[in-house]
Enzyme design. Sequence first.
Site, PDB file in Angstrom:
ATOM      1  N   ASP A   1       0.864  -1.161   0.000  1.00  0.00           N
ATOM      2  CA  ASP A   1       0.000   0.000   0.000  1.00  0.00           C
ATOM      3  C   ASP A   1       0.916   1.231   0.000  1.00  0.00           C
ATOM      4  O   ASP A   1       2.144   1.152   0.099  1.00  0.00           O
ATOM      5  CB  ASP A   1      -0.961  -0.030   1.198  1.00  0.00           C
TER       6      ASP A   1
HETATM    7  C1  GLC Z   1      -4.360   4.263  -0.342  1.00  0.00           C
HETATM    8  C2  GLC Z   1      -5.233   3.099   0.074  1.00  0.00           C
HETATM    9  C3  GLC Z   1      -5.298   1.998  -0.938  1.00  0.00           C
HETATM   10  C4  GLC Z   1      -5.181   2.595  -2.328  1.00  0.00           C
HETATM   11  C5  GLC Z   1      -3.775   3.158  -2.454  1.00  0.00           C
HETATM   12  C6  GLC Z   1      -3.532   3.824  -3.814  1.00  0.00           C
HETATM   13  O1  GLC Z   1      -3.661   4.735   0.767  1.00  0.00           O
HETATM   14  O2  GLC Z   1      -4.960   2.502   1.327  1.00  0.00           O
HETATM   15  O3  GLC Z   1      -6.537   1.306  -0.743  1.00  0.00           O
HETATM   16  O4  GLC Z   1      -5.400   1.590  -3.304  1.00  0.00           O
HETATM   17  O5  GLC Z   1      -3.465   4.066  -1.412  1.00  0.00           O
HETATM   18  O6  GLC Z   1      -4.321   4.961  -3.922  1.00  0.00           O
END
Ligand code: GLC
Length: 728
Positions: free
Chosen positions: A271
Amino acid sequence: MVLGGISLYGQENVNRKIEALMGKMTLEEKIGQLTLFTSGWDQTGPTLHDGYKEDVKSGRCGNLFNAHTAAYNRELQRIAIEETRLGIPLLFGYDVIHGYKTIFPIPLAEACSWDMALAEKSAHLAAKEAAAGGLHWTFNPMVDIARDPRWGRIAEGTGEDTWLGSQIAVAKVKGYQGNDLSDPTTLLACVKHFAAYGAPQAGRDYHTVDMSERVLREVYLPPYKAAIDAGVGTVMTSFNELDGVPATGNDFLMEQILRKEWGFEGFVVTDYTSINEMVPHGFSKDEKQAGEQALNAGVDMDMQGAVYQSHLAQLVKENKVKITDIDQAVFRILKMKYALGLFDDPYRYSNEEREKNTLFSKEMMDHAREAGRKSIVLLKNESIEGRPLLPLAKSIQKIALIGPLADNQEDLLGTWHAAGDASKVVTLKQALTDALPNATITYSQGCSTETDNRDGFGPAMDAAKAADVVIMAIGENYRQSGEAASRSELGLPGAQQALLEAIYQTGKPVIVVLMAGRPLTISWMHDHVPAIVNTWHLGTMAGPAIADVLTGAYNPSGKLVITFPRNVGQIPIYYNMKNTGRPFDAKNKYTSKYLDVDNTPLYPFGYGLSYTRFKYSNLKLSKSTIGFNEDLKVTITISNDGEYTGEETAQLYIRDLVGSVTRPVKELKAFQKVVLQPGESKTISFYLRSDDLRFYTRSMEYKAEAGDFKVFVGGDSADVLEADFELK
Ligand code: GLC
């Protein structure tokens, strides 16, 4: 593993091409393939990284997210193909969570449809639209089971039930990936957030997750596994720690569970900067060590952290990570790019003609309305002067439409609405005006969803006093749920509760249209307001979907997938709790209870009313005893005792009365939808066998144990008929 119809590791000719390409790659170019940066088009996390285009040109970045449209991505792809040494195509990812441009109901809402075909179609259409917009990869489905509505991301998931969440996970993977990832109407999917991100302490986002391995395996892991068994191509690690180890550095999750036990062959992406965050977690002394731990735990791609880019080469030199592990990660990622057809035609997803013809098409808008209708849950509908308040009587002439969400566009899109175009949202005000041309609709905002400003109360009360009926559109705005949006109190935000009570004082019949990204604590509303329609945030066609229900054009059929607590103090409260050694007994002080609130929820899991009335009778079991792997046939009769044709979702639960470890008081194991005309009855059948009764026993074996069981069938998890059987 068959991914989108392409066996990831069965195509020897593709493998040879990848190996040949890798043979030409420098270590820096390999690390570039493990690097994912956001473009400057959107910010979905704490940092932005300038210079991503230079990184693409130098081969130090092989993947981008938050970049979209056919034209913009074509130009970025051109840079990668024409201006880099090896011309390896870029992978474009985006958070297509419930639609790309046409926005469908938030996932928690759509889950309340209990309609797997609908869920799959939403994903298929979202993929079709997003792929037309230059995208290859969505960071969805999010399948984090959640039992705590203080957690804002409950809006993105499928609620509290593991079995239902697993069914939806499969539907979403099939919808996004279809049968061929190289088809330019499909998207590579990403199941997230692995693992157990939905169980943060105190419902506070990013907070600590700590649970037994038994609860992890029984409650939280199955939906991820269901997605992997359905062929999902990628997995995203979660921000949280689990048993003291951050998921992004957790080899128990990434190697033992994901690779060894589940045989996952796709790639793992972190993430947003979650490698970097292992330093504040207190698991890594610096980002270099974090990079070492993540790579060695089995994490293939670094989202936005630039840790792999900055440190992996040195870590190889210091023999702290193995080049063979880097090669394995590169192989997995390149294999996915092949599966998407990007080496055959890197511009296949950047067709501006297809983009123009796909975005906001009638097909998209019609589905958005249908999905919206089916996501709505009717919580209350009392009679006024002998007639249920809903559907609206044809005789109604004067309607006061009050509240900050009545003539609102962007908030109805809900959280994570990606590139959704708020200007395309049909508001409730517009939809009611279209649906009731002969009625006079007086709109008054009354207040906002955030401030305590009550200047608008007067005009709103005047509008109410002059009307036959009041429709109040109240709840949360789109920023009040979703990521980093936990709430410690779950009442109506701002001055909305005060507005509701002021309107109530006018004595006019009030219908509340409740729009939120989570269950709210609405006990006062339940005690005082005759009709409550829980619509969540329904997306681009929210207005028409809600109007269809209010006017009776659609008889509401939604059923809650998340328990509504009476107050925050009850949380966590969910239907499949344990019985305890002192289950509540009103006649005995020393039993499990509160002094100030009932143990029961305001509305239970599986609950949802219709404009008609469904009655359950004649619950019958084919046998009172079954052997292992022997079918038990469960039949029940459902009748429509009301005046409207309606769809009912009959739910089947079991209870294992005694186990080598304690078992929940109920477990959802099946459901069936029936449509019944007024006066019609149907007898439906379910089949249970010992595999449906399995759990992690005292010795952590996943199996059923002989003993006594109950079966429950009903229209929600509380109002059920029951029968007994024995597994021998
Ligand atoms: C965010 C979220 C995740 C998302 C990623 C890209 O912090 O936790 O669900 O897909 O970053 O935007």
